[in-house]
Scaffold this motif. Structure first.
Motif, PDB file in Angstrom:
ATOM      1  N   VAL A 231       0.953  -1.155  -0.040  1.00 34.55           N
ATOM      2  CA  VAL A 231       0.056  -0.146   0.074  1.00 34.55           C
ATOM      3  C   VAL A 231       0.775   1.444   0.073  1.00 34.55           C
ATOM      4  O   VAL A 231       0.721   2.305  -0.739  1.00 34.55           O
ATOM      5  N   SER A 232       1.976   1.268   0.793  1.00 33.47           N
ATOM      6  CA  SER A 232       2.857   2.523   0.658  1.00 33.47           C
ATOM      7  C   SER A 232       3.432   2.655  -0.475  1.00 33.47           C
ATOM      8  O   SER A 232       3.747   4.005  -0.908  1.00 33.47           O
ATOM      9  N   LEU A 233       3.703   1.632  -1.560  1.00 38.04           N
ATOM     10  CA  LEU A 233       4.087   1.746  -2.660  1.00 38.04           C
ATOM     11  C   LEU A 233       3.145   2.698  -3.692  1.00 38.04           C
ATOM     12  O   LEU A 233       3.507   3.467  -4.661  1.00 38.04           O
ATOM     13  N   LEU A 234       1.704   2.820  -3.124  1.00 36.58           N
ATOM     14  CA  LEU A 234       0.852   3.463  -4.084  1.00 36.58           C
ATOM     15  C   LEU A 234       0.902   4.982  -3.746  1.00 36.58           C
ATOM     16  O   LEU A 234       1.012   5.640  -4.850  1.00 36.58           O
ATOM     17  N   ASP A 235       1.385   5.294  -2.661  1.00 38.61           N
ATOM     18  CA  ASP A 235       1.776   6.637  -2.276  1.00 38.61           C
ATOM     19  C   ASP A 235       3.057   6.895  -3.121  1.00 38.61           C
ATOM     20  O   ASP A 235       3.073   8.069  -3.547  1.00 38.61           O
TER      21      ASP A 235
END
Length: 647
Positions: A231-235
């Motif tokens: 999910v952090s890769l989305l940001d």
């Protein structure tokens, strides 16, 4: 006639002649030479060379025009599309003999052909021949093409080896597609840390990650249960100026749904709309599947209606997921109704939908309805497969109709469907259920004669049945055979054998198997059932101290006692001690020991047992457990759980 017109006419006639000869199954037909003998014609019918020599022999007649390399390139593309590798080699040989120029595009077609034919090593071999044999220097395009062929064949280790060899020896610089393929191979092998390292090195190699890079890495992280990193890769990707697609969101939503975190999945759907990505059928199917896994069928059905209202057409997967969820909740009638609604909307139930419904109807005791559905399915043209036949066999076995089950199994084989482990397990379990253990053993021996691959499930079912029938000699025979075949017994098989040995008075043998379990893999580790079997056997032998030691080991290994454990000790303390004890002190001490290990849920369950037995915990015990349960973070977690349940 003017000279220019004469030449033009002569050239057009010659060109038409060559075209006819090339596009009429390579027969040597020409309007300039119509006299063909019958023998020549028959020879041409039998022999079809990959390159008609007439094409090239005719070329000098065209005056200043000379046939170029493009004819060879067209032939390579044509033969590659039909995977005619023999003709391709002949083309290559002729091009070499005539010193023709080889271009990389032709080899790309050949690589794709090898991929289509599932010949990845041939693609690698051709790549190695490009420069030395054909004087065509491969670029990153060839590297990527061969890498893709190897990965699509499932040879992920080989793909990484090939990539490393080419980068080190062929002086080819990778591009973003190369990195994407390498990251994909690493993720498929579970080497996610290596994939992250490759991802971080991409800017060093002047390769900017694209949306496919992020999607591939996110998927790999999700499959390793590293959801937060994914999910952090989305940001991160948005900060880097790479905009997510619907596929990106679907990967993350799928990971969150599998984890059961539906609240965060719902927030991601909202984020999709904000980013201009419209949820598609994959998004809805993923969410519906997640809701069904959590048992939230009403929410799943509501989402199905919302899906339709948003003009997103549900497919067979959508309906199948909800029907399967309804059946698992015992709402098989609602599942059958949804099947009717599905068919009214122009969809057709697949084999897995029918197998779920047939199995559910049998489990619900509605055997007549199950058979009626089976007949309707056949009438609708849905051909049964192994899964469907197995569901029917299992249904008959559950109802004690073993003769019909064997008939269906015979029909299954005659229709070309091979019985699987579930089919045989159902039949063996059915025979034990009806008191025909000998027939169950005969089925197992028939499997041995027919070279059917035994697995842990079948052996576990057989051992459990034999131990229940007190046939320890036969059970031990199956056990030894199982080990000899390289099958590792699971916790069920071990527990069944231990139970059988304890019932036979061989508690020491049971303890030896228990100690063996402790050295096995995770799925063979003892569970609460195993501990309860041994604790009960030891208590019956008045080995109470040994039973308490086993309980201590159980706590040390992170296995919490259950109601059965408590009842065994309560009965023993009441019947085996003099004077008898009510067990209040014992259970109170057990609660405190669980509390000290921070296993509050386990402690709460013991308190619940005490209250049901009218054995009030001591005030000190009450205080500790209640304080722990009422800590702010616990309350916050409970509130969050309520919100998730509401969703």
């Amino acid at each position: 006639m003017p000279l220019g017109a004469s030449i033009k006419k002569h050239l057009s006639v010659q060109f038409y002649s060559i075209t006819c000869k090339f596009f009429t199954n390579h027969r040597y037909f020409s309007i300039l030479n119509t006299e063909i003998s019958q023998n020549e014609y028959e020879n041409q019918e039998r022999i079809e060379p990959p390159i008609p020599d007439e094409i090239f022999r005719s070329a000098p007649k065209l005056g200043s025009y000379k046939l170029g390399d493009s004819t060879f390139y067209s032939l390579i593309e044509s033969y590659a599309s039909s995977c005619d590798f023999r003709s391709l080699e002949k083309v290559f040989d002729r091009m070499k003999s005539e010193r023709r120029v080889f271009i990389e595009k032709s080899f790309i077609h050949v690589f794709k052909a090898y991929g289509k034919a599932h010949l990845p090593e041939k693609a690698v071999e051709m790549f190695d021949r490009m420069l030395g044999e054909f004087q065509c220097r491969p670029t990153v395009r060839s590297l990527n093409s061969v890498l893709n062929v190897i990965i699509n064949a499932g040879l992920f280790h080989r793909a990484l080896e090939f990539h490393s060899y080419v980068i080190c020896n062929k002086n080819i610089l990778p591009n973003v597609l190369t990195c994407n393929l390498v990251i994909k191979a690493m993720c498929r092998l579970g080497l996610v840390d290596k994939a992250v390292e490759t991802f971080r090195d991409m800017p060093v190699q002047k390769c900017a990650p694209d949306v496919f890079t992020y999607c591939t890495l996110m998927d790999g992280l999700c499959k390793e249960n590293r959801i937060n990193e994914a999910v952090s890769l989305l940001d991160e990707m948005q900060i880097e100026g790479c905009f997510p697609s619907s596929v990106t969101f679907n990967v993350l939503i799928n990971g969150l749904c599998k984890r059961g975190d539906l609240a965060r999945a719902a927030k991601l759907v909202e984020n999709m709309f904000l980013k201009g990505c419209v949820p598609n059928e994959v998004t809805y199917n993923t969410l519906i599947h997640g809701l069904c896994l959590k048992g939230k069928l009403e929410k799943a059905i509501s989402l199905l209606d919302r899906m339709v209202s948003n003009k997103c057409v549900p497919n067979d997967v959508t309906y199948g997921t909800i029907i399967n969820g309804l059946v698992k909740q015992g709402r098989v009638v609602d599942g059958a109704r949804l099947l009717i609604a599905m068919e009214e909307r122009g969809h057709h139930g697949n084999k897995y939908v029918y197998s779920s419904l047939v199995s559910g109807l049998f489990k619900d005791g509605k055997s007549e309805e199950a058979l009626r559905m089976w007949k309707e399915m056949i009438e609708k043209g849905c051909k049964p497969n192994t899964v469907l036949y197995s569901a029917l066999v299992d249904g008959f076995c559950r109802n004690g109709k073993l003769d019909q089950a064997k008939e269906i199994m015979s029909e299954m084989v005659s229709m070309g469907c091979t019985p699987n482990a579930f089919t045989y397990s159902s039949l063996i379990r059915g025979f034990f259920k009806t008191g025909n253990g000998d027939k169950a053993l005969m089925i197992w021996k028939e499997m041995e004669i027919n070279d059917f691959m035994h697995n842990e499930v079948i052996c576990s079912v057989l051992i459990h049945g034999l131990c229940e029938d007190r046939k320890m000699e036969e059970a031990m025979m199956v056990w030894k055979h199982m080990l000899a075949k390289g099958c590792i017994p699971d916790a069920v098989a071990y527990s069944s054998m231990i139970h059988g040995l304890c019932n036979d008075g061989s508690v020491e043998q049971g303890l030896k198997l228990f100690n063996e379990m402790l050295c096995r893999e995770a799925n063979s580790q003892p569970d609460v059932v195993t501990y309860n079997i041994l604790i009960n056997a030891l208590c019956k032998q008045n080995s109470i101290s040994h039973a308490v030691d086993l309980l201590n080991g159980m706590l040390d290994r992170g296995c919490d006692p259950d109601v059965v454990t408590c009842n065994i000790f309560l009965k023993t303390l009441k019947e085996k001690l003099n004077p008898p004890q009510d067990g209040r002190e014992f259970l109170d001490e057990l609660v405190l020991r669980l509390y000290k290990r921070r296993r509050i849920i386990g402690a709460s369950r013991i308190v619940e047992v005490m209250l049901q037995k009218f054995l009030a915990p001591k005030p000190y015990t009450w205080e500790r457990v209640i304080q722990e349960l009422c800590k702010p973070r616990k309350i916050r977690a409970a509130i969050d759980k309520c919100w998730r349940d509401l969703f």
